[in-house]
Design an enzyme around this catalytic site. Structure first.
Site, PDB file in Angstrom:
ATOM      1  N   CYS A  50       0.836  -1.205   0.000  1.00  0.00           N
ATOM      2  CA  CYS A  50       0.000   0.000   0.000  1.00  0.00           C
ATOM      3  C   CYS A  50       0.872   1.257   0.000  1.00  0.00           C
ATOM      4  O   CYS A  50       0.483   2.288  -0.556  1.00  0.00           O
ATOM      5  CB  CYS A  50      -0.932  -0.011   1.198  1.00  0.00           C
ATOM      6  SG  CYS A  50      -0.103  -0.080   2.791  1.00  0.00           S
ATOM      7  N   HIS A 305      -1.634   1.235   7.621  1.00  0.00           N
ATOM      8  CA  HIS A 305      -2.021   1.170   6.216  1.00  0.00           C
ATOM      9  C   HIS A 305      -1.872   2.565   5.604  1.00  0.00           C
ATOM     10  O   HIS A 305      -2.131   3.572   6.259  1.00  0.00           O
ATOM     11  CB  HIS A 305      -3.462   0.678   6.106  1.00  0.00           C
ATOM     12  CG  HIS A 305      -3.992   0.718   4.704  1.00  0.00           C
ATOM     13  ND1 HIS A 305      -3.518  -0.108   3.718  1.00  0.00           N
ATOM     14  CD2 HIS A 305      -4.946   1.488   4.123  1.00  0.00           C
ATOM     15  CE1 HIS A 305      -4.163   0.154   2.590  1.00  0.00           C
ATOM     16  NE2 HIS A 305      -5.027   1.128   2.820  1.00  0.00           N
TER      17      HIS A 305
END
Length: 1255
Positions: A50, A305
């Site tokens: 990510c 994230h």
């Protein structure tokens, strides 16, 4: 920088499940999904990429970077087709970046893949699953690109777009000389801790000056001396694109752990960098920058994230607000309501669960009812409690957070005043209660200095926000439009901004680039993407066609039989069923024709019925009619079951179809009989299938059980008593469905012998079904040749006397045993334990179901009696164990007399002791008049009858040992002599039993016992010891010639030094033993005297002369320096010519005492030198001190041969223990294979990108 500290958060990834009967599609055959309404493509997450996706999207939405990369053709970069040719240089990283950007622009798919790009980086699957820091990746990726583009026209791509310079200057305050140093940067790293925002951080870095003054002066090169100076930094050259990295992650040196700064850190959408630059005379546009990308990190410093907010500069995506209506305030209010309703959606646990009430509506209602239109925040929570009967923390905090934060997040509706009061904003009052026709009520009070809102101005705001470039949230594969004001939510918290990307306001995009994804894309990539889109459309059409096909399971009636109201295959499942794939757009007639072609042997008409597999078997429902109807129209879905038959009978038996005749599978339980079931199995369970329309009487007749009663539990095998109901006689004519029995329901059948478990008055079971079990009873009365064993049905509430009576009946013994027998539990070793009182229940007796009891002669103790074991003498293992029953109120003396009478021991020279945990004679029951109950003597305890009377109260019975230190062997002894010495000296036990062995450096011999008052002095103890027969053979002149020690772990422990001190003051316990050491001269040690055993080493040999006692006065100091002087004086040697060490006999080790001999003052000596009585020496009475004469030998090794042998013995014992532990650990691992492994934090690994050589 931070390695792979961040572990991927997949909470946002949906996990789509296939519908019932659907076959999951292979990823290889299923085409990727097309782009969503935003018309922008995301990037797939490979497991931990990510951070890479967020940076790549930022570069992709930097048109100048993208187009500069596209400008490099195959003649400079090479071609991917030539990658395997050995003589051709292919710059694979920029080529893969070009291809990825082309896919993001032109390929019609929801998310692009970065697999080819990461392979060009040289990353393996482990690297793709490991997350790194995006700031670190930004620097490494730019470095890899610069290396890859060497020798091409794009060699300066990174420098041209991102390179800037900072100049650091130091100005001398005296000569004004300026010393400067220039630094290059591709990104600026700014502090977050203790800084309110980006502008303050830049101010601290490039405006504030650092002064060199007072003790911190600067050496000027021109003045050639230390002077006062000022240090500052300025931005000298500004790049077109400014990258700013925020230092969110820090290290707490107090807690020694990383942490993330989550405090509020603001940054502007537009920023003027003029105050921070060295050159300030240019036009304002030269310093203006606009934010176009924000990389966000969600989580902590050990997991999280990344996603990115990006401004669509070229308007490539589809983003638009709803058109402005006539009532914009109501639109805004409805939008706010809609947002809150979205937040309130919770997962439904049951079909009847209700949605949570909207807190926004409740709070607005409370505020609108207030006369003053405002209320303190804490009172608002109290009002909520009074109105709804539930506090905010209990009902809403988990979903919405604290009430104050909730009010702040909805500042469009609520106003928080500085005095901690909350009120509704004026426009919401007017919206709720109406306003005048001119719209004047929409204006807020001017005295509060708020912005005046009108419908015209609000509509303008909405139109402005809908014009120009728009923002999107690119979260791996997902792309969603956002508003510019959403960026403010990323100022603080666990989800906050981590990298900022600004572009110069002067950079304007050409009009032909707007909404044109093909702009400046190379022709070969356009052709490749067009061909790929054609292939995608073809694959999607094929997939749509495949979606119309359904798989039907055809069950052939000729291969089935009817059993208990359900159909079961007479052959194997594979032989009884056929699979047919057909287009659901075809008709039922087409299906019938296809079946005729499959079943060439079929004769007669074919009837098709829908079927369903139930727990009881296959059941038919609806007959399919209407050959002109499509299969989808009649409800046939993928994976449906169709029964093919003649419509009349199966195997000669009529088949009842429909919902009213569904078969039900029931669990029938009955109590297991003797020798039935496996180990620990108390129920015999079988399954029976019956039609739900059958009567209970039909079911009862079908069960091969004798007459009795039947109980049903519609909840299955539930333990709850109230779920088991007796079926009355009048219900026997009811159907299975009408009484509530369904698949999995249970029926418990009890015969007449078990009916005591049921309360017939209420119709309920009197105990849990899982508590109904067995107790095993074995015959120990020996009335027959064989010892029989029977099972007795019981519950935890069954009384033991009833169990005994049932056991006597089952064993067919005489009734006279009822009054002359008892039940005794039997342990695993076969030992009969204490009898159980007959008035106890199974629960009170603490018996487990399935326990083995022995039926023995003799009466059982009552609840007020104790059953005790006792043995005679100290040999507990070999002596016989006898039993006795006494009242718990009996005294110790009465109990002892009963035991003496039963064992036949004469006289009264005995006393009782308990058994300790080592199964040895332990604590004595000294209070002979005390009751057994008061001394916590319980049934089943074992007592020891020990010879000898206990001393009177206040007296001590002290065992006395003769102690003589054994001298170390001289050098003339052989190794075998030393080995014999290691085996230990002979020790005689106090009981006069066989001798035992103790350590080699002491000699102990038992002399006898002394009874003495605790108030007597130590001198009295020595005098009484001198009267013992053992001491009378020795010529001891007076007590001053004896030294007393406590005996601890078979060696002397504490030295008892004061003859005039009472024994009670020494706190001697009842088990204390004393050893007496004879002396050659009188001794009267003071409280500050330390007794040491000193031995001089034999020169040239690893041994010592006989030890001598040395008394050392430590009243002034107990340091190594003082001890060295004391020993040097004792041996008449120079202090610097001796070495000393303390001996640790339990480890066979010597610890050298420091040889520091520097002459220092007494004050410094006390400060620097530690006491030898503390760690690591812990010097105490009786310690052995070795001395080496450096005049005669140079060696400083204090160990002896005996020490080597002792260490080797200890090493072998340690190895044996280690092997034993490893074997135990291996055995434990075998048993714990099924346990879930603990997730360990991944090790930190540096990020790298492999680049070829192109210079």
């Amino acid at each position: 920088m931070f390695g792979d500290l961040f572990e991927e958060d997949f909470s946002f990834v949906s996990n789509n499940q296939c519908g019932k009967g659907k076959k999951p599609k292979s990823k290889d055959t299923e085409p990727p999904a097309p782009r969503e309404f935003t018309k922008l493509s995301g990037i797939k997450n490979q497991g931990g990429t990510c951070y890479l996706n967020s940076l790549l999207q930022t570069l992709h939405f930097t048109p100048e970077f993208r187009e500069a990369l596209f400008s490099l053709g195959p003649e400079e970069l090479g071609s991917l087709e030539d990658i395997n040719k050995p003589d051709v240089k292919v710059r694979i990283i920029p080529l893969q970046l070009q291809r990825l950007f082309a896919q993001l622009l032109l390929l019609d798919q929801q998310a692009a893949s970065t697999t080819d790009l990461t392979e060009s980086f040289g990353w393996n699957s482990n690297e793709e699953m490991r997350q790194h820091d995006v700031q670190e990746l930004n620097r490494i990726l730019f470095s890899a690109l610069e290396t890859s583009l060497v020798g091409t026209s794009g060699h300066d791509l990174i420098n041209r777009l991102y390179h800037g310079t900072v100049v650091n200057q130091i100005v001398c305050k005296e000569c004004k000389n300026v010393s400067e140093r220039q630094e290059d940067f591709l990104d600026l790293t700014v502090a977050v801790k203790d800084v309110s925002g980006l502008e303050e951080a830049l101010w601290n870095m490039y405006v504030e000056e650092e002064y060199f003054e007072n003790d911190n002066l600067y050496r000027c090169g021109a003045c050639n001396k230390l002077v006062e100076a000022a240090k500052s930094a300025k931005l000298r050259k500004l790049p077109p694109f400014l990258t700013i990295s925020l230092l969110r992650f820090n290290f707490d040196f107090e807690k020694c752990e990383r942490y993330k700064e989550t405090s509020c850190y603001t940054f502007p959408i537009r920023i003027n960098l003029r105050p921070f630059c060295e050159q300030t005379q240019l036009d304002d546009l030269e310093y203006m920058y606009e934010l176009f990308s924000v990389i966000i990190h969600k989580g902590g410093c050990y997991g999280g994230h990344y996603h990115v907010y990006i401004k669509d500069v070229d308007a490539l995506g589809n983003w638009q607000l709803k058109p402005c209506s006539k009532d914009p305030i109501n639109d805004l209010f409805q939008e706010e309501e809609s947002k809150l309703m979205t937040e309130e959606k919770v997962q439904k646990h049951t079909e009847n669960s209700k949605e949570m009430e909207n807190p926004l509506t409740i709070l607005k209602g409370i505020l609108s009812e207030e006369e003053s239109k405002q209320i303190p925040v804490d009172q608002l929570g109290q009002k909520l409690l009074e109105k709804k009967g539930m506090s905010w923390n209990k009902k809403y905090r988990k979903q919405y957070g604290p009430i104050r934060k909730y009010l702040q997040n909805h500042s469009q509706i609520f106003r928080l005043s500085p005095d901690n009061k909350v009120s509704l904003k004026e426009m919401y009052h007017k919206l709720q209660f109406g306003s005048d026709s001119q719209g004047q009520g929409l204006q807020s009070s001017s005295q509060n200095n708020d912005v005046q809102w009108t419908s015209e101005s609000l509509c303008t705001v909405l139109k402005d926000s809908a014009s120009g470039s728009h923002w999107f949230d690119l979260n791996d594969s997902k792309v969603q439009p956002i508003k510019e004001k959403d960026i403010e939510k990323q100022f603080q918290g666990k989800e906050s901004a981590y990298m900022l990307f600004y572009r110069k306001s002067q950079l304007k995009r050409p009009s032909e680039a707007q909404a044109n994804p093909r702009y400046r894309v190379p022709g070969h990539l356009v052709n490749e993407m067009d061909a790929a889109n054609i292939e995608l459309r073809k694959r999607r059409m094929d997939c749509d066609s495949a979606d119309s096909n359904i798989d039907l399971h055809l069950h052939l009636g000729s291969h089935y039989k009817l059993y208990h109201g359900a159909l079961h295959p007479s052959l194997s499942q594979k032989e009884s069923m056929l699979d047919l794939t057909i287009d659901k757009r075809k008709t039922l007639g087409d299906l019938r024709q296809s079946i005729f072609q499959l079943l060439e042997f079929w004769e007669g008409d074919i009837i098709l019925s829908t079927a369903k597999s139930l727990p009881a078997g296959l059941h038919l429902y609806q007959t399919l009619d209407g050959d002109e109807m499509t299969l989808g129209g009649i409800g046939l879905a993928d994976g449906a079951d169709v029964f093919v038959w003649n419509g009349k009978e199966v195997g000669g038996m009529e088949v009842l179809s429909g919902l009213d005749h569904e078969p039900v599978l029931l669990n029938v339980l009955r109590l297991a009989g003797y020798n039935e079931g496996g180990k620990g199995q108390h129920f015999i369970e079988s399954q029976h299938a019956v039609p739900c329309s059958a009567e209970l009487s039909t079911l009862w007749k079908a069960l091969p059980l004798p007459g009795g009663i039947i109980l049903m539990n519609s909840s299955g095998s539930d333990k709850e008593v109230e779920n088991w109901k007796v079926v009355p006689e009048e219900d026997m004519k009811k159907t299975v469905r009408s009484v509530g029995l369904t698949d999995g329901s249970s029926i418990l059948v009890l015969d007449s012998h078990d009916q005591s478990l049921v309360n017939m008055a209420s119709g309920n079971l009197t105990a849990f079904t899982h508590d109904i079990s067995w107790l095993q009873v074995k015959n120990f009365c020996r009335l027959e040749a064989e010892e029989k064993q029977v099972k007795i049905t019981a519950t935890i509430e069954t009384v033991m006397s009833d169990i005994k009576i049932k056991a006597i009946q089952e064993l067919q013994l005489g009734e006279d045993l009822v009054n002359d027998s008892c039940l005794r539990p039997i342990n695993r070793n076969g030992k009969l334990l204490s009898p159980v009182p007959e008035d106890y229940t199974v629960k009170e007796a603490e018996l487990k179901m399935g326990s083995l009891l022995g039926l023995c002669h003799g009466k059982a103790p009552t609840s007020t009696q104790l059953f005790l074991y006792f043995v005679v003498g100290s040999d507990l293992q070999g002596g016989p164990e006898m039993e006795i029953i006494v009242e718990e109120t009996a005294s110790v003396r009465e109990c002892l007399n009963l035991m003496l009478e039963k064992s036949g021991l004469p006289g009264d020279n005995w006393h009782l002791r308990r058994i300790d945990w080592c199964y040895e004679a332990g604590e004595a029951l000294s209070e002979e008049g005390a009751r057994l109950k008061e001394l916590n003597v319980c049934s089943g305890d074992t007592l020891v009858i020990t010879e000898g009377k206990l001393p009177p109260k206040g007296f001590l019975k002290v065992p006395i040992w003769w102690y003589k230190p054994l001298m170390h062997f001289g050098h003339q002894e052989t190794m075998q002599d030393q080995m014999n010495c290691m085996m230990g000296a002979l020790r005689v036990s106090p009981a006069g039993d066989s001798p035992t062995y103790v350590q080699s450096d002491i000699g102990l011999c038992y002399a006898g016992n002394v009874e003495i008052s605790g108030e007597a002095f130590l001198e009295d103890l020595k005098i009484q010891a001198m009267t013992l027969p053992f001491f009378q053979e020795l010529s001891v002149p007076s007590p001053e010639f004896l030294r007393a020690w406590t005996l601890e772990s078979k060696r002397p422990g504490k030295l008892l030094r004061n003859n005039q001190q009472q024994l009670n003051e020494y706190k001697l316990g009842g088990r204390t033993e004393i050893c007496i050491e004879p002396l050659q001269k009188e001794e009267n040690l003071g409280p500050s005297d330390l007794l040491l055993r000193v031995q001089m080493g034999i020169p040239g040999e690893r041994d010592y002369y006989h030890s001598v006692d040395l008394v050392w006065d430590i009243s002034k100091e107990c340091t190594a320096w003082a001890l060295r002087h004391r020993l040097a004086a004792h041996y008449s040697l120079p202090v610097e010519k001796i070495e000393i060490a303390k001996y640790f006999p339990e480890k066979f080790e010597w610890m050298t005492v420091s040889s520091w001999t520097q002459q220092i003052s007494k004050r410094k000596r006390k400060k620097k030198q530690e006491s030898l009585q503390s760690a690591p020496f812990h010097l105490k009475d009786g310690d052995i001190i070795g001395v080496k004469n450096l005049l005669l030998e140079d060696g400083k090794d204090f160990s002896t041969v005996r020490d080597d042998i002792g260490k080797e013995t200890q090493r072998q014992l340690a190895m044996e223990k280690k092997k034993s532990r490893q074997a135990q650990r291996l055995q434990n691992d075998v048993f714990s294979e099924g346990k879930v492994a603990t997730k360990h934090r991944k090790p930190e690994v540096a990020l790298s990108i492999n680049v070829g050589i192109f210079r």
